[in-house]
Design a protein around this motif. Structure first.
Motif, short mmCIF file in Angstrom:
data_model
loop_
_atom_site.label_atom_id
_atom_site.label_comp_id
_atom_site.label_asym_id
_atom_site.label_seq_id
_atom_site.Cartn_x
_atom_site.Cartn_y
_atom_site.Cartn_z
N PRO A 59 7.44 -0.33 -3.07
CA PRO A 59 5.97 -0.38 -3.05
C PRO A 59 5.34 0.99 -3.24
CG PRO A 59 6.91 -1.50 -1.14
CD PRO A 59 8.03 -0.77 -1.81
N SER B 92 6.70 -4.05 -9.62
CA SER B 92 6.34 -4.84 -10.81
C SER B 92 4.93 -5.40 -10.78
CB SER B 92 7.33 -5.99 -11.05
OG SER B 92 8.63 -5.46 -11.22
N GLN B 93 4.15 -5.10 -9.76
CA GLN B 93 2.77 -5.59 -9.69
C GLN B 93 1.84 -4.66 -10.47
OE1 GLN B 93 1.12 -5.72 -5.72
NE2 GLN B 93 -0.78 -6.65 -6.40
N ALA B 94 0.83 -5.25 -11.08
CA ALA B 94 -0.19 -4.49 -11.79
C ALA B 94 -1.55 -4.82 -11.19
CB ALA B 94 -0.18 -4.82 -13.28
N VAL B 95 -2.46 -3.87 -11.26
CA VAL B 95 -3.82 -4.09 -10.77
C VAL B 95 -4.78 -3.44 -11.78
CG1 VAL B 95 -3.85 -2.01 -9.33
CG2 VAL B 95 -5.37 -3.90 -8.78
N LEU C 255 0.64 -1.62 -4.02
CA LEU C 255 1.20 -2.34 -5.16
C LEU C 255 2.67 -2.64 -4.90
CD1 LEU C 255 -0.21 -0.33 -8.20
CD2 LEU C 255 -0.66 -2.72 -7.69
N ALA C 256 3.04 -3.90 -4.98
CA ALA C 256 4.44 -4.29 -4.85
C ALA C 256 5.18 -3.89 -6.13
CB ALA C 256 4.53 -5.80 -4.64
N THR D 70 -5.95 0.19 -15.46
CA THR D 70 -4.85 -0.68 -15.06
C THR D 70 -3.67 0.18 -14.66
OG1 THR D 70 -5.56 -2.42 -16.58
CG2 THR D 70 -3.29 -2.52 -15.78
N HIS E 107 0.33 -0.08 -13.21
CA HIS E 107 1.49 -0.97 -13.08
C HIS E 107 2.57 -0.22 -12.32
CE1 HIS E 107 5.20 -3.04 -14.49
NE2 HIS E 107 4.45 -4.09 -14.19
N ASN E 108 3.05 -0.80 -11.23
CA ASN E 108 4.10 -0.18 -10.42
C ASN E 108 5.45 -0.54 -11.01
OD1 ASN E 108 5.75 0.95 -8.53
ND2 ASN E 108 5.17 -0.41 -6.87
N GLU E 109 6.06 0.40 -11.72
CA GLU E 109 7.37 0.18 -12.32
C GLU E 109 8.50 0.64 -11.40
OE1 GLU E 109 7.52 1.72 -16.28
OE2 GLU E 109 5.78 0.55 -16.90
#
Length: 130
Positions: free
Chosen positions: A83, A104-107, A101-102, A75, A77-79
């Motif tokens: 982007p 605050s988006q996580a993948v 990843l935008a 996982t 997470h873009n903190e």
């Protein structure tokens, strides 16, 4: 002329000018020194700057290795407030764009022990290598 404290890019990333940036590693790269140095005529106007080249600090030896058969869940997470583009790095060290990843988006995705990944800002700066 005015003194420039920082340069902000359209992807939301930025770099700092001046002596203080060395303390936190946020200094602009040498290619942008004219924009930061008000004495050299840079930084005073709204001139369009050329795109930054790919970051030179990417690990040259980063490449995928033969993987074991066990998949693992990873996982990310873009903190950052901008982007981040995630690239899969193949056995030759070439980047293959995987996803963006935008903020605050996580993948979460499956990967194997030999997989190699690199995340970059849209400007090309290396953010993470795995």
């Amino acid at each position: 002329r005015r003194k420039v404290a920082a340069l902000h890019f359209s992807d939301g990333s930025s770099c700092a000018c001046g002596m203080g940036c060395a303390l936190d590693g946020s200094c602009c790269p040498p290619q942008l020194s004219a924009a930061c140095d008000h004495r050299a005529g840079g930084g005073g106007g709204d001139a369009e700057l050329p795109a930054l080249p790919r970051c030179q600090n990417a690990s040259v030896g980063l490449r995928a290795r033969p993987a074991d058969a066990r998949a693992r869940e990873l996982t990310l997470h873009n903190e950052a407030h901008f982007p981040a583009v995630l690239y899969l790095v193949d056995e030759a060290g070439a980047e293959l764009e995987y996803l963006t990843l935008a903020p605050s988006q996580a993948v979460t995705f499956d990967c194997a022990a030999g997989d190699a990944l690199r995340a970059r800002a849209l400007s090309g700066w290396v953010l993470l290598e795995i």
